[in-house]
Design an enzyme around this catalytic site. Structure first.
Site, PDB file in Angstrom:
ATOM      1  CE  LYS A 138      -2.205  -1.034   3.838  1.00 23.95           C
ATOM      2  NZ  LYS A 138      -1.561  -2.408   4.145  1.00 23.95           N
ATOM      3  NE  ARG A 148      -4.218   0.003   9.243  1.00 29.22           N
ATOM      4  CZ  ARG A 148      -2.868  -0.215   9.928  1.00 29.22           C
ATOM      5  NH1 ARG A 148      -2.535  -0.895  11.139  1.00 29.22           N
ATOM      6  NH2 ARG A 148      -1.735  -0.010   9.121  1.00 29.22           N
ATOM      7  NE  ARG A 189       9.065  -4.006   6.276  1.00 32.30           N
ATOM      8  CZ  ARG A 189       7.781  -3.555   6.279  1.00 32.30           C
ATOM      9  NH1 ARG A 189       7.281  -3.047   5.105  1.00 32.30           N
ATOM     10  NH2 ARG A 189       6.819  -3.828   7.311  1.00 32.30           N
ATOM     11  NE  ARG A 191       8.597  -1.460  10.924  1.00 31.31           N
ATOM     12  CZ  ARG A 191       7.825  -1.183   9.892  1.00 31.31           C
ATOM     13  NH1 ARG A 191       8.038  -0.437   9.161  1.00 31.31           N
ATOM     14  NH2 ARG A 191       6.527  -1.627  10.144  1.00 31.31           N
ATOM     15  NE  ARG A 242       1.960  -5.722  11.134  1.00 27.85           N
ATOM     16  CZ  ARG A 242       2.810  -5.374  10.290  1.00 27.85           C
ATOM     17  NH1 ARG A 242       3.917  -5.807  10.344  1.00 27.85           N
ATOM     18  NH2 ARG A 242       2.636  -4.392   9.519  1.00 27.85           N
TER      19      ARG A 242
END
Length: 217
Positions: A13, A88, A127, A160, A171
């Site tokens: 996104k 959300r 990532r 992260r 998530r």
């Protein structure tokens, strides 16, 4: 245009929102970026947001709605915006409708970027982010020239806390439970526009532009 980008964490996104914002000349409003800046600054909101994001939970609606409402009042949003990460929940979507209605505005499209869960897990757990300049890498798709070192500034790369596999899976579960109902909400309003996100970045952007071009026409 006033556009919402939907999709699970890691769907791309942010990447698509930045490209669209540049092409359309409107701001990219990402709640995730706002939360991270508040966390880095150690504000009261940042401390509260950190507690939720590190465990993969959503920040409470009242905090998020108030923050976005203030942002949409700023002058650069008069010609439109790209929303990334908000709403959300259905409650947030209803609040957004009220915010826009009060300003005599409306949402033009809700772009739903769809990517299989396993692809999301691969994307996010690989990532790495530079501690100094914030540049993002991926161990498979965009690795640094030297392991653990940023090509741009030589800073240390780290994963992260919300990118480890357990948190990513949580998530995704949170997304399915609390955010997926938005699909029905925007479908009922005739605003939902699904896009295959399991494709090269340029191909996804092209598909979104074609949809927006048809809507504008």
């Amino acid at each position: 245009m006033r556009i919402l980008l939907m999709g699970p964490p890691g769907a791309g996104k942010g990447t698509q929102a930045e490209a669209l914002a540049e092409k359309l000349g409107v701001p990219h409003i990402a709640t995730g970026d706002i939360f991270r800046s508040q966390i880095a600054a150690g504000t009261a909101l940042g401390k509260k947001a950190k507690e939720y994001t590190e465990s993969g939970r959503l920040v409470p609606d009242e905090v998020t709605i108030g923050m976005v409402s203030e942002r949409l009042k700023e002058s650069d949003c008069q010609r439109g915006f790209i929303l990334d990460g908000f709403p959300r929940t259905v409650a947030q979507a209803e609040a957004l409708d009220q915010i826009l209605a009060q300003a005599g505005q409306k949402l033009d499209a809700a772009i739903d970027i769809r990517v299989p869960d396993q692809k999301i897990i691969e994307r996010l757990t690989g990532r790495r982010v530079c501690r100094q300049c914030g540049v993002t890498y991926h161990l498979v798709f965009n690795p640094p020239q030297r392991p653990g070192i940023c090509d741009a500034c030589g800073g240390e790369l780290y994963q992260r806390s919300d990118d480890n596999e357990a948190t990513v899976k949580n998530r995704l579960e949170v997304y399915r439970r609390q955010t997926a109902p938005l699909i029905d909400y925007y479908r009922a309003k005739g605003l939902l526009r699904p896009v295959n996100g399991d494709a090269p970045i340029d191909a996804v952007l092209s598909a979104i532009e074609q949809i927006l071009g048809r809507d504008a026409g």
